[in-house]
Scaffold this motif. Structure first.
Motif, PDB file in Angstrom:
ATOM      1  N   GLY A 108       0.839  -1.255  -0.061  1.00  0.00           N
ATOM      2  CA  GLY A 108       0.261  -0.525   0.129  1.00  0.00           C
ATOM      3  C   GLY A 108       1.198   1.284  -0.119  1.00  0.00           C
ATOM      4  N   ALA A 109       1.901   1.214   0.790  1.00  0.00           N
ATOM      5  CA  ALA A 109       2.900   2.467   0.849  1.00  0.00           C
ATOM      6  C   ALA A 109       3.528   2.954  -0.635  1.00  0.00           C
ATOM      7  CB  ALA A 109       3.956   2.664   2.185  1.00  0.00           C
ATOM      8  N   ALA A 110       3.817   1.736  -1.147  1.00  0.00           N
ATOM      9  CA  ALA A 110       5.051   1.690  -2.432  1.00  0.00           C
ATOM     10  C   ALA A 110       3.125   2.212  -3.142  1.00  0.00           C
ATOM     11  CB  ALA A 110       5.028   0.660  -3.050  1.00  0.00           C
ATOM     12  N   PHE A 111       2.515   1.881  -2.943  1.00  0.00           N
ATOM     13  CA  PHE A 111       1.017   2.228  -4.216  1.00  0.00           C
ATOM     14  C   PHE A 111       0.868   3.680  -4.226  1.00  0.00           C
ATOM     15  CE2 PHE A 111      -3.046   3.086  -4.853  1.00  0.00           C
ATOM     16  CZ  PHE A 111      -3.480   2.441  -6.725  1.00  0.00           C
ATOM     17  N   VAL A 112       1.028   4.197  -2.746  1.00  0.00           N
ATOM     18  CA  VAL A 112       0.691   5.324  -2.760  1.00  0.00           C
ATOM     19  C   VAL A 112       1.873   6.847  -2.932  1.00  0.00           C
ATOM     20  CG1 VAL A 112       0.660   7.484   0.180  1.00  0.00           C
ATOM     21  CG2 VAL A 112      -0.950   5.810  -0.188  1.00  0.00           C
ATOM     22  N   ALA A 113       2.902   5.796  -2.520  1.00  0.00           N
ATOM     23  CA  ALA A 113       4.315   6.736  -3.115  1.00  0.00           C
ATOM     24  C   ALA A 113       4.100   7.244  -5.038  1.00  0.00           C
ATOM     25  CB  ALA A 113       5.221   6.268  -2.931  1.00  0.00           C
ATOM     26  N   ALA A 114       3.574   5.609  -5.334  1.00  0.00           N
ATOM     27  CA  ALA A 114       3.818   6.020  -6.873  1.00  0.00           C
ATOM     28  C   ALA A 114       2.590   6.760  -7.525  1.00  0.00           C
ATOM     29  CB  ALA A 114       4.012   4.593  -7.915  1.00  0.00           C
ATOM     30  N   TYR A 115       1.121   6.275  -6.791  1.00  0.00           N
ATOM     31  CA  TYR A 115       0.499   7.105  -7.656  1.00  0.00           C
ATOM     32  C   TYR A 115      -0.526   7.728  -6.630  1.00  0.00           C
ATOM     33  CZ  TYR A 115       0.504   3.574 -10.704  1.00  0.00           C
ATOM     34  OH  TYR A 115       1.420   2.271 -11.766  1.00  0.00           O
ATOM     35  N   GLY A 116      -0.278   8.502  -5.585  1.00  0.00           N
ATOM     36  CA  GLY A 116      -0.920   9.647  -3.987  1.00  0.00           C
ATOM     37  C   GLY A 116      -1.320  10.430  -5.272  1.00  0.00           C
ATOM     38  N   GLU A 117      -0.406  11.546  -6.331  1.00  0.00           N
ATOM     39  CA  GLU A 117      -0.931  12.192  -6.684  1.00  0.00           C
ATOM     40  C   GLU A 117      -1.951  12.559  -7.297  1.00  0.00           C
ATOM     41  OE1 GLU A 117       1.745  12.948 -10.321  1.00  0.00           O
ATOM     42  OE2 GLU A 117       2.799  14.014  -8.312  1.00  0.00           O
ATOM     43  N   HIS A 118      -2.600  11.366  -7.970  1.00  0.00           N
ATOM     44  CA  HIS A 118      -3.658  10.900  -8.547  1.00  0.00           C
ATOM     45  C   HIS A 118      -4.973  10.759  -8.123  1.00  0.00           C
ATOM     46  CE1 HIS A 118      -0.982  11.350 -12.375  1.00  0.00           C
ATOM     47  NE2 HIS A 118      -0.196  10.181 -12.098  1.00  0.00           N
ATOM     48  N   ILE A 119      -4.308  10.412  -6.594  1.00  0.00           N
ATOM     49  CA  ILE A 119      -6.361  10.420  -6.505  1.00  0.00           C
ATOM     50  C   ILE A 119      -5.920  10.754  -5.124  1.00  0.00           C
ATOM     51  CG2 ILE A 119      -5.671   7.471  -6.422  1.00  0.00           C
ATOM     52  CD1 ILE A 119      -4.398   6.132  -3.661  1.00  0.00           C
ATOM     53  N   GLY A 120      -5.042  12.324  -4.592  1.00  0.00           N
ATOM     54  CA  GLY A 120      -5.026  13.300  -3.904  1.00  0.00           C
ATOM     55  C   GLY A 120      -4.364  12.818  -2.397  1.00  0.00           C
ATOM     56  N   LEU A 121      -3.160  11.795  -3.066  1.00  0.00           N
ATOM     57  CA  LEU A 121      -3.164  11.691  -1.719  1.00  0.00           C
ATOM     58  C   LEU A 121      -1.722  12.255  -1.557  1.00  0.00           C
ATOM     59  CD1 LEU A 121      -3.970   8.513  -0.775  1.00  0.00           C
ATOM     60  CD2 LEU A 121      -4.562   9.968   0.546  1.00  0.00           C
ATOM     61  N   SER A 122      -1.129  13.067  -2.263  1.00  0.00           N
ATOM     62  CA  SER A 122      -0.030  13.637  -2.582  1.00  0.00           C
ATOM     63  C   SER A 122       1.078  14.202  -1.438  1.00  0.00           C
ATOM     64  CB  SER A 122       0.380  14.321  -3.516  1.00  0.00           C
ATOM     65  OG  SER A 122      -0.444  15.936  -3.427  1.00  0.00           O
ATOM     66  N   GLY A 123       0.525  14.588  -0.255  1.00  0.00           N
ATOM     67  CA  GLY A 123       0.654  15.501   0.823  1.00  0.00           C
ATOM     68  C   GLY A 123       1.503  14.016   1.848  1.00  0.00           C
ATOM     69  N   VAL A 124       0.708  12.124   1.498  1.00  0.00           N
ATOM     70  CA  VAL A 124       1.234  11.989   2.174  1.00  0.00           C
ATOM     71  C   VAL A 124       2.253  11.529   2.086  1.00  0.00           C
ATOM     72  CG1 VAL A 124       0.520   9.444   3.442  1.00  0.00           C
ATOM     73  CG2 VAL A 124      -1.763  11.623   2.491  1.00  0.00           C
ATOM     74  N   THR A 125       3.134  10.753   3.472  1.00  0.00           N
ATOM     75  CA  THR A 125       4.178  10.307   3.009  1.00  0.00           C
ATOM     76  C   THR A 125       4.072   8.378   3.251  1.00  0.00           C
ATOM     77  OG1 THR A 125       4.463  10.283   5.287  1.00  0.00           O
ATOM     78  CG2 THR A 125       5.776  11.815   4.604  1.00  0.00           C
ATOM     79  N   THR A 126       5.430   7.805   2.883  1.00  0.00           N
ATOM     80  CA  THR A 126       5.614   6.095   2.742  1.00  0.00           C
ATOM     81  C   THR A 126       5.938   5.956   3.758  1.00  0.00           C
ATOM     82  OG1 THR A 126       6.877   6.445   0.764  1.00  0.00           O
ATOM     83  CG2 THR A 126       6.488   4.510   2.327  1.00  0.00           C
ATOM     84  N   GLU A 127       5.889   6.300   5.204  1.00  0.00           N
ATOM     85  CA  GLU A 127       6.081   5.544   6.103  1.00  0.00           C
ATOM     86  C   GLU A 127       4.823   5.517   6.642  1.00  0.00           C
ATOM     87  OE1 GLU A 127       8.273   8.101   4.901  1.00  0.00           O
ATOM     88  OE2 GLU A 127      10.184   7.248   5.046  1.00  0.00           O
ATOM     89  N   SER A 128       3.863   7.627   6.827  1.00  0.00           N
ATOM     90  CA  SER A 128       2.654   7.586   6.974  1.00  0.00           C
ATOM     91  C   SER A 128       1.543   6.422   6.764  1.00  0.00           C
ATOM     92  CB  SER A 128       2.525   8.881   7.151  1.00  0.00           C
ATOM     93  OG  SER A 128       2.149   9.388   5.548  1.00  0.00           O
ATOM     94  N   ALA A 129       1.837   6.344   5.515  1.00  0.00           N
ATOM     95  CA  ALA A 129       1.093   5.554   4.663  1.00  0.00           C
ATOM     96  C   ALA A 129       1.343   4.020   5.550  1.00  0.00           C
ATOM     97  CB  ALA A 129       1.071   5.430   3.233  1.00  0.00           C
ATOM     98  N   TYR A 130       2.294   3.448   5.253  1.00  0.00           N
ATOM     99  CA  TYR A 130       2.378   2.232   6.037  1.00  0.00           C
ATOM    100  C   TYR A 130       2.003   1.876   6.790  1.00  0.00           C
ATOM    101  CZ  TYR A 130       5.437  -1.458   8.131  1.00  0.00           C
ATOM    102  OH  TYR A 130       5.927  -2.569   8.499  1.00  0.00           O
ATOM    103  N   SER A 131       2.066   2.835   8.505  1.00  0.00           N
ATOM    104  CA  SER A 131       1.640   2.700   9.664  1.00  0.00           C
ATOM    105  C   SER A 131       0.199   2.836   9.720  1.00  0.00           C
ATOM    106  CB  SER A 131       2.421   3.655  10.099  1.00  0.00           C
ATOM    107  OG  SER A 131       2.103   5.052  10.142  1.00  0.00           O
ATOM    108  N   THR A 132      -0.529   3.783   8.614  1.00  0.00           N
ATOM    109  CA  THR A 132      -1.513   3.094   8.285  1.00  0.00           C
ATOM    110  C   THR A 132      -2.387   2.496   7.911  1.00  0.00           C
ATOM    111  OG1 THR A 132      -1.259   6.257   7.853  1.00  0.00           O
ATOM    112  CG2 THR A 132      -3.868   4.995   7.798  1.00  0.00           C
ATOM    113  N   LEU A 133      -1.982   2.166   7.173  1.00  0.00           N
ATOM    114  CA  LEU A 133      -2.217   0.487   6.330  1.00  0.00           C
ATOM    115  C   LEU A 133      -2.518  -0.229   7.243  1.00  0.00           C
ATOM    116  CD1 LEU A 133      -1.146   1.228   2.495  1.00  0.00           C
ATOM    117  CD2 LEU A 133      -3.129   1.148   4.007  1.00  0.00           C
ATOM    118  N   VAL A 134      -1.040  -0.470   8.140  1.00  0.00           N
ATOM    119  CA  VAL A 134      -1.323  -2.048   8.541  1.00  0.00           C
ATOM    120  C   VAL A 134      -1.772  -1.287  10.739  1.00  0.00           C
ATOM    121  CG1 VAL A 134       0.671  -2.986  10.608  1.00  0.00           C
ATOM    122  CG2 VAL A 134       1.376  -2.320   7.875  1.00  0.00           C
ATOM    123  N   GLY A 135      -1.907  -0.639  10.903  1.00  0.00           N
ATOM    124  CA  GLY A 135      -3.058  -0.129  11.674  1.00  0.00           C
ATOM    125  C   GLY A 135      -4.314  -0.502  11.591  1.00  0.00           C
TER     126      GLY A 135
END
Length: 496
Positions: A108-135
C-alpha cells in the motif's frame, strides 16, 4: 566227386560263456588306467566337492572386499514417487497474519508513493501510509486459510552423499574385509592340505594291499606245491597220511587270507575313488610298489616351516587382524560422522511448495546416548582380542606336539624297516633250507609250513613298516603345511 564232410564241434553253453567272460576281462584289463600319485592328487584338487566349495567361498570374499572399497566413494541416488492428497493443502493464515499485514502495508505504501497525486494523497509520506495501512489491517478479522489447489503431484530428486569422516570406521571395514579374503584363501589351502593327506594315505593303503596280495598269492602257490609234494610222498609211503591233512589246512588258511586281502584291495580302491571323485565307469589301478628311500629330517627346520606355513596359524593371524579392526569399528562409534551432501529437485513447478533447484551442505552426527551399547561393544572387542591371543598360544603348543610326535614316529618306522630287512632275509633262507630238506626226505612238512608262515609274516611286517614310515612323513609334511612335499619322494621311490 568226393563227398565233403563237415565236422561241427559243439561247444557247451557254459564253456562259451567262460570264453566270452575271459575275452571281456582281458579287454577291461587293457583299458584299466594306472594313476600315479601325482595324477591322483590333481584329480582330487579338480573334482573334490569340498575344494570347489571353498573355492566359491574365496570368490565370495573377493567380491565382498571389492564392495568394501565402495564405502570410500560417494553414493548417488535418484528418488521418485507419486503423491495423492485427500484434500488440498491449506496455509494456516492465523500464524502468518502479522506477516500478511506487513506485506499489505508495504504494497500500500508503495502504491501511495507511485500514484498518490492522482488520487489526492500527494502529501502523504510513505512511512505514514505504511503505518496507517498496517494499523487498519490489524483491525480486520483473521484471514481465512488459503488453499493450494493441487491434490496430486509427482516428486523426483537426485541426491549424492560423500562421507568425509567416520572415525576410521570405513578404513577398518575395508581392512576387515581384506582379512576375511585372506582367511578364505588360507581355508582353501587348509582344505587342499587335508584332501592331499587323505589322498596320500588312501593311495599308500592300496599300494600296500596290492603288495600284500602278491605275498599272499606266493604263499598260497607255495602251500599248493607243498600239498602236492606231501601227497606224492604219502603215495610213496615216505610220510604218514596225517601229514597231508596239515598241508590241506595250510592251503585253506592261505586261500582265506588271499581272498580277504583281495576284498581289502577293492575297499581301498573305493575309498581312493571317493577322494578323487572318479566315476565308477573308469577303472583304475595304482603303482605296484614303493621302495625305501631314506630321508634326513631336521626337526628345527620343520618346526620353523610350520610356524611360517601352517594354515591354522595363518587363520589365527587373520583372526587377530579382524579382532583389531572390530575394535577400531567400536571406537569409531565414539566419533562424529561428517558427510557432504547435495540434491537436485526435478518437477519443481508441479509441487505445492516450490523448493530450490539445488541444495548442498555438510551434515554431522554424534551419538550422545544409546543405552550403553557402544561401551559394551568396545569391551566385547577387547575380550575378543584376548581370546584370539590365547588361541594362538594353544595352537603353537599343539603344532609343536604334532610335529614332534610325527617326527619320532617317522624315525621309529625307519629303524623298524631297516631291522626287518635282515629278518626277512633270514626267514627266506630258513624257508629255502626247510623246503630243500623236505624235498630230500630228511625234513618235516610242519617245518616247511612254519617256515613259510614265518617268511610271510616278516615280509608283511616289513611292508607295513615301510607304509607306516611314508605315512608318518606325509603327516609330518602336512603338519608343517607342505603335504605335497612327499609326492616327488614317492614318485622316485616307485622306481627303486
Amino acid at each position: 566227386m568226393k563227398n565233403q564232410v563237415r565236422i561241427r564241434y559243439k561247444v557247451p553253453l557254459g564253456g562259451m560263456t567262460f570264453l566270452i567272460m575271459m575275452v571281456f576281462t582281458s579287454y577291461v584289463q587293457a583299458q584299466v588306467r594306472e594313476i600315479s600319485i601325482s595324477e591322483a592328487l590333481e584329480l582330487s584338487y579338480t573334482n573334490n566337492e569340498k575344494v570347489k566349495q571353498y573355492g566359491e567361498r574365496v570368490q565370495q570374499k573377493v567380491n565382498e572386499d571389492k564392495a568394501a572399497k565402495g564405502n570410500f566413494l560417494p553414493s548417488l541416488n535418484i528418488v521418485g514417487g507419486y503423491t495423492y492428497l485427500s484434500d488440498n493443502i491449506q496455509v494456516n493464515t492465523s500464524q502468518i497474519q502479522s506477516s500478511l499485514d506487513d506485506l499489505g502495508g508495504k504494497y500500500g505504501a508503495a502504491f501511495v508513493a507511485a500514484y498518490g497525486e492522482h488520487i489526492g494523497l500527494s502529501g502523504v509520506t510513505t512511512e505514514s501510509a505504511y503505518s496507517t495501512l498496517v494499523g487498519v489491517l490489524g483491525q480486520f478479522p483473521e484471514y481465512p486459510n488459503m488453499e493450494v489447489n493441487n491434490q496430486q503431484f509427482a516428486v523426483a530428486s537426485l541426491s549424492a552423499t560423500q562421507p568425509l569422516f567416520t572415525g576410521g570406521k570405513i578404513i577398518a571395514a575395508k581392512k576387515y574385509a581384506k582379512a576375511e579374503l585372506r582367511s578364505a584363501d588360507i581355508e582353501l589351502i587348509q582344505v587342499k592340505n587335508e584332501i592331499a593327506n587323505e589322498l596320500i594315505e588312501r593311495y599308500l593303503n592300496m599300494v600296500l594291499l596290492k603288495q600284500v596280495v602278491k605275498i599272499r598269492q606266493e604263499v598260497y602257490d607255495g602251500m599248493l606245491k607243498h600239498e602236492e609234494q606231501a601227497a606224492r610222498a604219502i603215495q610213496l609211503e615216505i610220510l604218514p597220511k596225517h601229514v597231508l591233512l596239515r598241508a590241506k589246512v595250510a592251503v585253506a588258511d592261505a586261500k582265506k587270507d588271499l581272498e580277504n586281502d583281495l576284498n581289502n584291495v577293492e575297499l581301498s580302491a573305493m575309498a581312493l575313488r571317493t577322494t578323487m571323485n572318479l566315476p565308477d565307469s573308469i577303472p583304475f589301478t595304482v603303482m605296484d610298489s614303493i621302495g625305501f628311500q631314506e630321508l634326513y629330517l631336521d626337526f628345527d627346520e620343520l618346526l620353523n616351516t610350520a610356524y611360517a606355513k601352517q594354515p591354522v596359524l595363518g587363520l589365527i593371524g587373520q583372526k587377530e587382524e579382524m579382532a583389531k579392526q572390530a575394535l577400531a569399528v567400536e571406537k569409531s562409534n565414539f566419533m562424529p560422522n561428517v558427510a557432504a551432501f547435495g540434491s537436485y529437485n526435478m518437477f519443481r513447478q508441479e509441487l505445492p511448495i516450490i523448493p530450490p533447484k539445488f541444495m548442498v551442505g555438510l551434515t554431522a552426527q554424534f551419538n550422545l546416548f544409546n543405552g550403553f551399547k557402544d561401551i559394551n561393544g568396545l569391551k566385547a572387542s577387547k575380550h575378543l582380542q584376548k581370546e584370539v591371543a590365547f588361541a594362538k598360544e594353544y595352537a603353537l603348543k599343539q603344532i609343536h606336539l604334532l610335529i614332534q610326535s610325527n617326527y619320532i614316529t617317522a624315525n621309529n618306522q625307519q629303524k623298524l624297516y631297516n631291522s626287518l630287512t635282515s629278518t626277512v632275509n633270514m626267514a627266506e633262507e630258513n624257508l629255502r633250507i626247510n623246503t630243500r630238506r623236505f624235498e630230500e626226505g630228511i625234513g618235516k612238512s610242519i617245518d616247511v609250513i612254519d617256515a613259510t608262515l614265518l617268511y610271510k609274516k616278516s615280509k608283511i611286517e616289513k611292508l607295513v613298516a615301510l607304509d607306516g614310515y611314508y605315512k608318518a612323513v606325509a603327516n609330518l609334511y602336512t603338519a608343517i603345511g607342505e603335504p605335497e612335499k612327499i609326492i616327488p619322494i614317492l614318485n622316485k621311490s616307485a622306481s627303486l
